[in-house]
Structures are given as C-alpha cells and as structure tokens.
Design an enzyme around this catalytic site. Structure first.
Site, PDB file in Angstrom:
ATOM      1  N   THR A 175      -5.529 -14.752   3.208  1.00  0.00           N
ATOM      2  CA  THR A 175      -4.817 -15.767   2.435  1.00  0.00           C
ATOM      3  C   THR A 175      -4.479 -16.947   3.347  1.00  0.00           C
ATOM      4  OG1 THR A 175      -2.675 -14.747   2.893  1.00  0.00           O
ATOM      5  CG2 THR A 175      -3.793 -14.075   0.878  1.00  0.00           C
ATOM      6  N   GLU A 176      -4.162 -18.054   2.727  1.00  0.00           N
ATOM      7  CA  GLU A 176      -3.718 -19.192   3.527  1.00  0.00           C
ATOM      8  C   GLU A 176      -2.384 -18.844   4.185  1.00  0.00           C
ATOM      9  OE1 GLU A 176      -2.318 -22.711   1.430  1.00  0.00           O
ATOM     10  OE2 GLU A 176      -2.331 -21.567  -0.433  1.00  0.00           O
ATOM     11  N   CYS A 206       1.304 -20.201   5.767  1.00  0.00           N
ATOM     12  CA  CYS A 206       2.271 -21.294   5.842  1.00  0.00           C
ATOM     13  C   CYS A 206       2.906 -21.228   7.222  1.00  0.00           C
ATOM     14  CB  CYS A 206       3.320 -21.151   4.742  1.00  0.00           C
ATOM     15  SG  CYS A 206       2.650 -21.430   3.083  1.00  0.00           S
ATOM     16  N   ASP A 237       3.337 -13.171  -2.333  1.00  0.00           N
ATOM     17  CA  ASP A 237       3.700 -11.766  -2.583  1.00  0.00           C
ATOM     18  C   ASP A 237       3.748 -11.447  -4.073  1.00  0.00           C
ATOM     19  OD1 ASP A 237       3.755 -11.245   0.045  1.00  0.00           O
ATOM     20  OD2 ASP A 237       5.916 -11.029   0.237  1.00  0.00           O
TER      21      ASP A 237
END
Length: 682
Positions: A106-107, A109, A173
C-alpha cells in the site's frame, strides 16, 4: 517488542529482507506499524523510486480461523477496488505459499497516523483541524456512497494517516469494513470501544456509526485526549455510551462552534448528519482569517505523561529508544523483548531477566500484545485474540489484587459484555479455547461460552416460528426416506445455527447437548444436531478425503471411532429414541462402525434400534459388501444384515405384530438382492 540494532542514518544501505514475486517491491526490516493481525514494514518501489508500506500477515497463525482469513482477503480485495485520494491505495497483493504469508503493498504516509502526528505537533491551528476533518469526511462520503455501501466500523485517529509535508490525510485499515446491501444495515459488534456509536452495541446500525467515530476523532484532535479516558475499563465505557453520557473531554472544548460541530456528529442516529451534510456545514467553509489562534504550547496534554508517549512501540526513533534504561528482558518462544517499563505484574517484576516457558498461552505474539496494551497502545482486542490474552494475563498474574487497572478484569469484561452478546463471536472464542486448554477451562471461559450458546439456541427455537416464515429444522421429513450424506448436508444448510454447532470439537458439542437437555429442549430439535454432526465427521467421504489429502490419514479411524461412540451415547435409544431419525441413518452408522470399530454393547443397542425400524428401510439403505471384497458370501456386512432381518422377523412373529407382512417383504427383498450380489461376486 524486539529492539532493532540498526541505526536510522544508514538504514537505506541495508539490503532488502525480501522482495515480491515480480522483483519490483523490496522490504526492509523497519517496522512501521503493528496490529492484532498484521505487521506493516517499510518497503521500496524500485520502479517508481518511492517508499511504500509492505503489509504482511502470517497465515499459519490463523490456519484454524477461516473467518479471519476471509476478513483479510476481503480487506485486500476491497482496497484494490477503491479509487479515492482520501483512501489508502493498494498497489499489489500476493500469497507466499512457501512462508504461508499474505502480503499486500500500500502507499505509505510519511508522517504516520494522526494520533502520533497530533501528539508530536501540539501547535496546530483550527484551520488545519478543519482541513483534516474535511478530508476524512470526503473519504467517508466516498465509502458511504460507494455501490455497494461500505461502513468502515473502526475509524479512529490511529487508522487515519497523514503526509506531514502536504497535510494530506487518508483513511486506512479497512480490515473490519462491512459491505452492506440496499438497506445499509450491518449487525456485528466491531470497533474500538472509545469510538463506537451506541447503536453499534445493539448490532443493528448503518454507515452513520462512522460519522459518530469521526466526531470522536475530531474531539481527540482538538483536546489531544482519547474520548472516555476517564474510564478505566471497557465496561465503564460501554455503560456511558449506551446511556448517552458524553465523554468528559467534550467539556474541555471551549470554542462553541467546534463543540456544536462535534455534537452534531455524535448525536443520536436519526439526528446525525451524513458525511455529505457535514461537508456542507458552515463550520467547514473556507476560513475567513488566515490563521486562528494556535493552541498554546503550555496546555497540558492528557497524553503527555501517559504510557503512549513513552512507549517504544510507537516511537519511530530507534536511537532514542536505545538510550532508555531497560528494566526487564523477557524471552518468549525464541523472541526477546527488552522492556523499559514495568509490565505491572508479579511474575515479571521479581527479576530483570525472565524466560517464559514454552507453554506460555498464545506464545510471543500474545505477550507482545500484552506489552502493547500496558504501554497504552490501542491494540485491538477481538474475539480472535481475547482468549489467549486472558489466559496470558492469568499466567502473568495481572490481577486487580496486584495492581489497580490490570488486565484480567478488562478481558473478562470484554468477554462478558461484548463477545457473549453475539452468537458468532462466542463460537469464535469457543473454537479458540480448544488450543488453550487447560487454561481456558480453568478460567471458566469454556463453560461461559457453552452456557451462552445454550441460552441463545433456546431463544432461537422459542422465537424462530414467531419471527420466521419457515419452521425450525427437524428430521420429520426424512423419517420415511433413504439416507445419504448429500441429502443430510443439503438439509443442514437450511439452518445456520445447527451448521455452526457441528463445526465445534465433539467435546464441546457434547456439553452443549447436555446443557440444552437440562434446559428442557425437546429431542426433536436436538436430534438434528447430533445426526448432522455424525453426517459430517463420521459418514462424509469429503472429510475422509480431507484427512488423506492433508497427510493425516494415520489415526483417522481411531478419531472417527471415538466420535462415533460419543454420537451414539448422545442419541437416545429404545423407547426414548426420536422416531424422526431415518433407519437409513442408523444403517449408515452401523456400516461405518464395521470399518472403524465400536464397543460391543453399543453395537448391540444400535442393531436393536435398527430391528425396531427395519420396516421403514429401503433397498438403498441395506448394508452390502464393498466393491472388490474377496469373499462376498462371508462378508461382515451380509452377516450383520441377515442377523438384523432374522431378529426383525422373529420379533414380529412372536408378538403377532401387524408389521409382520412388512418384515416379510423386507426379508424377501434382502435375500433376493443378496443372492444377486453373491452370484455376481462369483
């Protein structure tokens, strides 16, 4: 949690720990985050030259939890479908068969979750809080208007992520997200208690529960205090939420506009605005002044001196962590945990170095969760891990007698007030108890689950015909038909509650049946449970094929023999027997007993039951030698059937019973078929 030895300054020089099958993504050892199920590592996309998050779940830890595995796959599948700049993007997913892991990229942050970011940056303007709020609501609007509608169900500041250099916020999530139909209704109790809407506890709610959670997130962002932090147990939170008592933190919000906006979001369900409505609220309109007065630096944060701020589990600065004095070193199942805070229990405070035994409940994963909870992490307690946590807390003597606010009571309250209010959650916990015996038995978790399931099963029977158009499942329709595993499986699928019970280990099922009988449940409702259990675990060829394919065929006959004996002990025989059980079922059980063995006295009772019902038998029910038998004429099946038929005819002749004609027809049909079988065998 194991301490990493590498320095942050040279971590980019480290080789990849592993790469994905395409060679595009490489994983480093750095752990970005940790949940109840998965771990998230720092990784690198070599094609794009950007950092990403490598999410990894060790499937073998949950091999006996098909529900959990399905939930994981649902999250990944859901992430792949969602395309919104306010939702975490999933780039790739694969299963590593060799290491039994589910992996998805996933990307990432770069500033972590919003709770950590807000704690790190205390001087934040109201304008910035509004910008974050608007982005969260944009993400919720996308989920709630998605076709089909998606309810996040676990929105809190630890599940909202931020890129600090741009101020961009994203929701992540989605492991507990619910995909709902046109009525937008969901029914399971899921979430983090401090953020759960009151209607969620009633197991009948819509996407508006996410709006309530958003309101609590905004409250935390404004006050830097987790809602209901005045409560020291889940039970107290539950009582306040369900009785409409607002968190004390709301009284600390001095700005009337902010307070009014939060109160809108946490209002009663019917008065609660949608995400779209809140986005149109004047509160989120463009700020007229460049910046509002920043929150004062000297304002004391409830989290400032809390265990969260001192926890190594949430600190990304490894070098700073290494400077903290280590108070205890704990070894569990080959893993070492260096702790800089007392773990608040008698056993671990007596020594600086502790080796926990191999039988420590739940192993190193459970100990790590215990440590996370003590450090103040919002690690999720759920039906899949609460038994291991409760048993581990007992082992570590984490009781109220030793330290106020310890964990044994907390886990017991979760079991009583959350798990045992739900049929599905109670079943999950009972399944987990099997691998944690004798701890789960000694702590009465097994007994509580059994009594809870008994009560709910009784209520299902009592209320079923009032609430449903179809009657409660019985075996009456099969009383005169021939028996087959396929027919039994089709009928069983009509009633989910029976299907759930027969998935349990036999020891637990036996106790549930005994408890149901003590509660006065009629045999016509109990006999299907026992019959379908035998159909699945004793008669089904698919079960046998499963054991053979899994390489566990050795010892299978003994296991079947034990279950078979137990099933027949549960079934009433003679005058008390259920007349709705087909004679074909008894004959199928008898045939299986010839293969795996059975106590002589039990077989005599079984054959006596068949003798009394033989006039209902059909040709397909008879016992015949297996194909390929060397001597058909002397086979055990033929000898057993002849004994049964002779006993049936003799019994009816002696009693001058009107069933004699039927017995004669059955006997003639048998001997005609037997002769054909014998001739073909020669």
């Amino acid at each position: 949690m194991p301490v990493e030895s590498s320095n942050a300054s040279d971590r980019d020089a480290e080789p990849f720990v592993e790469v994905d099958p395409t060679g595009r993504y490489g994983r480093y050892a750095d752990l970005l985050g940790h949940g109840a199920v998965k771990k998230v590592y720092r990784a690198f996309d070599q094609e794009e030259g950007t950092e990403v998050a490598w999410n990894q779940v060790r499937l073998y830890n949950y091999s006996d939890d098909p529900t959990l595995i399905n939930r994981l796959y649902s999250e990944v599948k859901l992430l792949r479908q969602l395309k919104n700049k306010y939702i975490i993007v999933c780039h790739s997913v694969w299963k590593d068969e060799a290491h039994s892991t589910l992996n998805f990229i996933t990307e990432v942050c770069n500033s972590g979750n919003l709770r950590e970011y807000r704690e790190k940056h205390r001087r934040v303007s109201l304008k910035a809080l509004k910008k974050w709020s608007r982005q969260v609501l944009e993400g919720l609007e996308y989920l709630h208007t998605h076709e089909p509608c998606i309810i996040h169900r676990d929105l809190n500041c630890s599940n909202i992520f931020i890129n600090g250099n741009t101020g961009q916020v994203k929701i992540g999530d989605l492991g507990f997200a619910a995909i709902v139909g046109k009525n937008h209704l969901a029914h399971s109790i899921i979430g983090t208690p401090e953020y759960m809407a009151p209607e969620l506890y009633d197991e009948d709610y819509t996407e508006m529960v996410d709006i309530y959670s958003f309101g609590m997130c905004l409250l935390e962002m404004v006050t830097m205090e987790i809602p209901y932090s005045e409560c020291d147990s889940v039970a107290k939170i539950y009582r306040k939420v369900t009785t409409g008592v607002k968190p004390l933190a709301l009284n600390k919000v001095t700005d009337p506009e902010v307070k009014a906006f939060i109160e809108k979001a946490i209002a009663q369900p019917r008065a609660r605005p949608t995400a779209s409505d809140l986005l149109k609220d004047p509160f989120l309109s463009e700020v007229s002044q460049a910046w509002f007065r920043a929150l004062p630096m000297e304002v004391a944060s409830p989290l400032k001196d809390s265990s969260v701020s001192s926890s190594p589990f949430s600190s990304p600065n490894v070098s700073a962590l290494l400077k903290i004095k280590i108070l205890s070193c704990v070894r569990v199942g080959g893993k070492i945990f260096n702790l800089h805070k007392w773990i608040l229990n008698k056993r671990l405070n007596e020594s600086n170095e502790i080796d926990l035994p191999p039988g420590f409940p739940g192993g190193p994963e459970t100990f790590e969760m215990i440590a996370l909870l003590i450090y103040g992490s919002s690690t999720l307690i759920d039906p899949f891990n609460v038994v291991a946590l409760r048993c581990a807390a007992e082992f570590l003597e984490m009781t109220e007698d030793y330290s106020s606010g310890n964990l044994c009571e907390r886990f017991d309250l979760y079991l009583n007030l959350v798990v045992m209010q739900s049929w599905d959650d109670t079943l999950i916990v009972l399944q987990k108890c099997q691998t944690l015996l004798p701890w789960s038995e000694d702590l009465l978790i097994v007994s509580r689950c059994i009594e809870c399931l008994t009560f709910m099963a009784c209520m299902e029977i009592l209320d079923h015909e009032r609430r449903h158009e179809t009657p409660v499942l019985t075996l009456g329709a099969l009383g005169t038909g021939n028996w087959s595993c396929e027919t039994g499986r089709e009928i069983m699928n009509q009633d989910v509650w029976i299907k759930d019970l027969i998935a349990l280990p036999f020891g637990f099922l036996k106790r549930i049946i005994g408890s149901l009988r003590r509660q006065g449940m009629k045999e016509k409702y109990l006999s299907p449970i026992i019959v379908f259990y035998a159909n699945k675990w004793v008669l089904s060829t698919k079960t046998l094929q499963f054991w053979e394919n899994s390489g566990q065929r050795i010892g299978y006959d003994h296991k079947v023999s034990v279950i078979l004996q137990g099933v027949l002990d549960l079934l009433l025989m003679g005058d008390k027997a259920s007349r709705s059980i087909p004679v074909g079922f008894y004959l199928a059980i008898l045939s299986r007993s010839l293969e795996v063995g059975l106590r002589i006295n039990t077989r005599v009772k079984l054959q006596g039951q068949i003798v009394s019902l033989l006039h209902f038998a059909q040709l397909e029910d008879f016992l015949f030698p297996k194909s390929g038998s060397e001597s058909i004429s002397s086979s055990m099946e033929l000898a057993t059937m002849e004994s049964i038929i002779s006993a049936n005819v003799s019994s009816n002749m002696e009693s001058d019973n009107s069933l004699l004609a039927g017995s004669t027809i059955v006997a003639e049909l048998w001997y005609s078929t037997r002769n054909n079988q014998t001739t073909q065998g020669h």
